[in-house]
Every structure is written in C-alpha cells, then in structure tokens.
Design an enzyme around this catalytic site. Structure first.
Site, PDB file in Angstrom:
ATOM      1  N   ASP A  65      16.948 -23.101 -39.312  1.00 57.69           N
ATOM      2  CA  ASP A  65      17.909 -22.786 -38.254  1.00 57.69           C
ATOM      3  C   ASP A  65      19.186 -23.583 -38.511  1.00 57.69           C
ATOM      4  O   ASP A  65      19.136 -24.757 -38.864  1.00 57.69           O
ATOM      5  CB  ASP A  65      17.309 -23.145 -36.893  1.00 57.69           C
ATOM      6  CG  ASP A  65      18.069 -22.510 -35.745  1.00 57.69           C
ATOM      7  OD1 ASP A  65      17.495 -21.666 -35.034  1.00 57.69           O
ATOM      8  OD2 ASP A  65      19.260 -22.866 -35.550  1.00 57.69           O
TER       9      ASP A  65
ATOM     10  N   ASN B  11      11.884 -16.174 -28.241  1.00 55.82           N
ATOM     11  CA  ASN B  11      12.723 -15.804 -27.108  1.00 55.82           C
ATOM     12  C   ASN B  11      12.881 -14.283 -27.116  1.00 55.82           C
ATOM     13  O   ASN B  11      13.169 -13.695 -28.159  1.00 55.82           O
ATOM     14  CB  ASN B  11      14.097 -16.476 -27.220  1.00 55.82           C
ATOM     15  CG  ASN B  11      13.993 -17.994 -27.152  1.00 55.82           C
ATOM     16  OD1 ASN B  11      13.163 -18.530 -26.422  1.00 55.82           O
ATOM     17  ND2 ASN B  11      14.820 -18.689 -27.911  1.00 55.82           N
TER      18      ASN B  11
ATOM     19  N   GLY C 109      16.228 -15.866 -23.218  1.00 51.70           N
ATOM     20  CA  GLY C 109      17.114 -16.756 -23.966  1.00 51.70           C
ATOM     21  C   GLY C 109      17.412 -16.302 -25.385  1.00 51.70           C
ATOM     22  O   GLY C 109      17.916 -17.073 -26.191  1.00 51.70           O
ATOM     23  N   GLN C 110      17.116 -15.049 -25.705  1.00 54.45           N
ATOM     24  CA  GLN C 110      17.373 -14.545 -27.056  1.00 54.45           C
ATOM     25  C   GLN C 110      18.862 -14.288 -27.238  1.00 54.45           C
ATOM     26  O   GLN C 110      19.498 -13.648 -26.401  1.00 54.45           O
ATOM     27  CB  GLN C 110      16.591 -13.245 -27.282  1.00 54.45           C
ATOM     28  CG  GLN C 110      16.722 -12.710 -28.706  1.00 54.45           C
ATOM     29  CD  GLN C 110      15.883 -11.456 -28.943  1.00 54.45           C
ATOM     30  OE1 GLN C 110      15.263 -10.920 -28.014  1.00 54.45           O
ATOM     31  NE2 GLN C 110      15.870 -10.992 -30.173  1.00 54.45           N
TER      32      GLN C 110
ATOM     33  N   HIS D 273      12.728 -12.856 -34.264  1.00 55.30           N
ATOM     34  CA  HIS D 273      12.538 -14.070 -35.066  1.00 55.30           C
ATOM     35  C   HIS D 273      11.629 -15.024 -34.319  1.00 55.30           C
ATOM     36  O   HIS D 273      11.652 -15.099 -33.096  1.00 55.30           O
ATOM     37  CB  HIS D 273      13.876 -14.746 -35.387  1.00 55.30           C
ATOM     38  CG  HIS D 273      14.731 -14.990 -34.182  1.00 55.30           C
ATOM     39  ND1 HIS D 273      15.474 -13.982 -33.591  1.00 55.30           N
ATOM     40  CD2 HIS D 273      14.958 -16.099 -33.445  1.00 55.30           C
ATOM     41  CE1 HIS D 273      16.122 -14.474 -32.553  1.00 55.30           C
ATOM     42  NE2 HIS D 273      15.816 -15.756 -32.426  1.00 55.30           N
ATOM     43  N   LEU D 274      10.822 -15.758 -35.082  1.00 57.09           N
ATOM     44  CA  LEU D 274       9.939 -16.773 -34.537  1.00 57.09           C
ATOM     45  C   LEU D 274      10.536 -18.133 -34.876  1.00 57.09           C
ATOM     46  O   LEU D 274      10.818 -18.416 -36.049  1.00 57.09           O
ATOM     47  CB  LEU D 274       8.537 -16.646 -35.150  1.00 57.09           C
ATOM     48  CG  LEU D 274       7.621 -15.534 -34.613  1.00 57.09           C
ATOM     49  CD1 LEU D 274       8.238 -14.153 -34.802  1.00 57.09           C
ATOM     50  CD2 LEU D 274       6.259 -15.607 -35.252  1.00 57.09           C
ATOM     51  N   HIS D 275      10.756 -18.953 -33.847  1.00 58.66           N
ATOM     52  CA  HIS D 275      11.212 -20.325 -34.064  1.00 58.66           C
ATOM     53  C   HIS D 275       9.989 -21.203 -34.314  1.00 58.66           C
ATOM     54  O   HIS D 275       9.012 -21.135 -33.553  1.00 58.66           O
ATOM     55  CB  HIS D 275      11.871 -20.900 -32.810  1.00 58.66           C
ATOM     56  CG  HIS D 275      13.175 -20.300 -32.418  1.00 58.66           C
ATOM     57  ND1 HIS D 275      14.386 -20.912 -32.679  1.00 58.66           N
ATOM     58  CD2 HIS D 275      13.461 -19.154 -31.751  1.00 58.66           C
ATOM     59  CE1 HIS D 275      15.358 -20.168 -32.177  1.00 58.66           C
ATOM     60  NE2 HIS D 275      14.836 -19.102 -31.607  1.00 58.66           N
TER      61      HIS D 275
HETATM   62  P1  5GP Z   1      17.551 -17.145 -30.208  1.00 64.08           P
HETATM   63  O1  5GP Z   1      18.452 -17.831 -29.226  1.00 64.08           O
HETATM   64  O2  5GP Z   1      18.005 -15.730 -30.438  1.00 64.08           O
HETATM   65  O3  5GP Z   1      16.103 -17.253 -29.925  1.00 64.08           O
HETATM   66  O4  5GP Z   1      17.723 -17.957 -31.553  1.00 64.08           O
HETATM   67  C1  5GP Z   1      18.723 -17.706 -32.485  1.00 64.08           C
HETATM   68  C2  5GP Z   1      18.714 -18.894 -33.424  1.00 64.08           C
HETATM   69  O5  5GP Z   1      19.337 -18.491 -34.609  1.00 64.08           O
HETATM   70  C3  5GP Z   1      19.466 -20.104 -32.892  1.00 64.08           C
HETATM   71  O6  5GP Z   1      18.593 -21.215 -32.889  1.00 64.08           O
HETATM   72  C4  5GP Z   1      20.624 -20.250 -33.853  1.00 64.08           C
HETATM   73  O7  5GP Z   1      20.915 -21.600 -34.122  1.00 64.08           O
HETATM   74  C5  5GP Z   1      20.122 -19.537 -35.088  1.00 64.08           C
HETATM   75  N1  5GP Z   1      21.153 -18.869 -35.861  1.00 64.08           N
HETATM   76  C6  5GP Z   1      22.075 -17.976 -35.395  1.00 64.08           C
HETATM   77  N2  5GP Z   1      22.836 -17.521 -36.403  1.00 64.08           N
HETATM   78  C7  5GP Z   1      22.380 -18.115 -37.532  1.00 64.08           C
HETATM   79  C8  5GP Z   1      22.770 -18.040 -38.898  1.00 64.08           C
HETATM   80  O8  5GP Z   1      23.689 -17.319 -39.274  1.00 64.08           O
HETATM   81  N3  5GP Z   1      22.077 -18.807 -39.779  1.00 64.08           N
HETATM   82  C9  5GP Z   1      21.031 -19.605 -39.381  1.00 64.08           C
HETATM   83  N4  5GP Z   1      20.422 -20.325 -40.345  1.00 64.08           N
HETATM   84  N5  5GP Z   1      20.633 -19.701 -38.112  1.00 64.08           N
HETATM   85  C10 5GP Z   1      21.300 -18.969 -37.184  1.00 64.08           C
END
Ligand code: 5GP
Ligand code: ZN
Length: 123
Positions: free
Chosen positions: A39, A96, A102-103, A109-111
C-alpha cells in the site's frame, strides 16, 4: 457500468493500471489471477493489498463465477504473509466494501496489515 463477468481492465482504475504495469508499485507477488503490492500509504509496518487482475468493483459485486478467484485471493494473502514474516505473530485482513465500508478504490482488494498489535473496534 460493471457487467457481470467483465474482465476488461478499466483505463482510469488505479489498480488496473498497476495490474497492467502502467503505474509503478512495489509488487510482492503476482500470478495469472492476482497481484499483491505494498500500500502506498501503509497503516502498519507491513501493509499490502491483494488484488484480482479482473476488475471487480467491490466484494458486493462478486457472484458464484468468482468463487475460485476469491478462494485463490485468500490463499495468496497467506502466502505473502509468510513472505513478509507476519504469519507467526498474526495479521489483520480488511475488505472495505463500498462507500459506507470506507472503500475508496473501486477495484476489489484485500488489505493485509501486520507487524504491530491491532486494536478493536476499528474506526
Ligand atoms: P480502500 O480505502 O479502497 O479500502 O483502500 C485503498 C487503498 O489503496 C488505500 O490504503 C490507499 O493507500 C491505497 N492506494 C490507492 N492508490 C494506490 C496506488 O496507486 N498505489 C498503491 N500502492 N496503493 C494505492
Ligand atoms: Zn480495476
């Protein structure tokens, strides 16, 4: 608009761009179905995302067609946890889903977060 079974990557999707190698990312693992990369705004010492190559907007947009892909994605979570040294002490898996979940990036995607003690409840 996303159609069921859609596999065409979206031009303006940041994760499709990473999958296509049009945008840089620190890739930890990839195969024919998923890519795992760090991330860009890590919330823990280890924080990576596991992303299906297929553009699925959110978990709520999956269906039976994606069952094997989702199972494989979970297995890759585990594989990369081993590679990054967080398997033994443990880690948190977060998905999310849509706005209230919170997405912010509309590509499933899985964090995976590890390397520190997690707290509960999340914010
Ligand atoms: P969400 O909020 O949708 O669950 O998570 C999106 C995640 O993607 C966030 O933690 C954000 O930091 C990460 N992210 C967004 N754009 C990019 C990118 O271009 N490259 C990388 N490596 N991470 C990203
Ligand atoms: Zn995408």
């Amino acid at each position: 608009m996303y159609a069921r079974g859609e596999v065409t990557p979206l031009a303006d999707c940041p994760f499709c761009r990473i999958v296509r190698k049009e945008a840089p990312a620190e890739v930890l693992y990839e195969d024919d179905r998923v890519v795992a990369f760090r991330d860009r705004s890590p919330q823990a010492p280890v924080h990576y995302l596991v992303v299906p190559r297929k553009h699925i907007p959110s978990l709520a947009d999956t269906n039976g067609v994606d069952k094997d892909l989702l199972g494989h994605t979970m297995m890759v979570v585990n594989k990369v946890a081993g590679m990054t040294g967080i398997s033994e002490k443990g880690f948190r898996l977060v998905v999310n889903c849509k706005r209230q979940g919170g997405q912010t990036v509309s590509h499933l995607h899985l964090h995976v977060l590890g390397g520190r003690q997690m707290t509960w409840p999340p914010g």
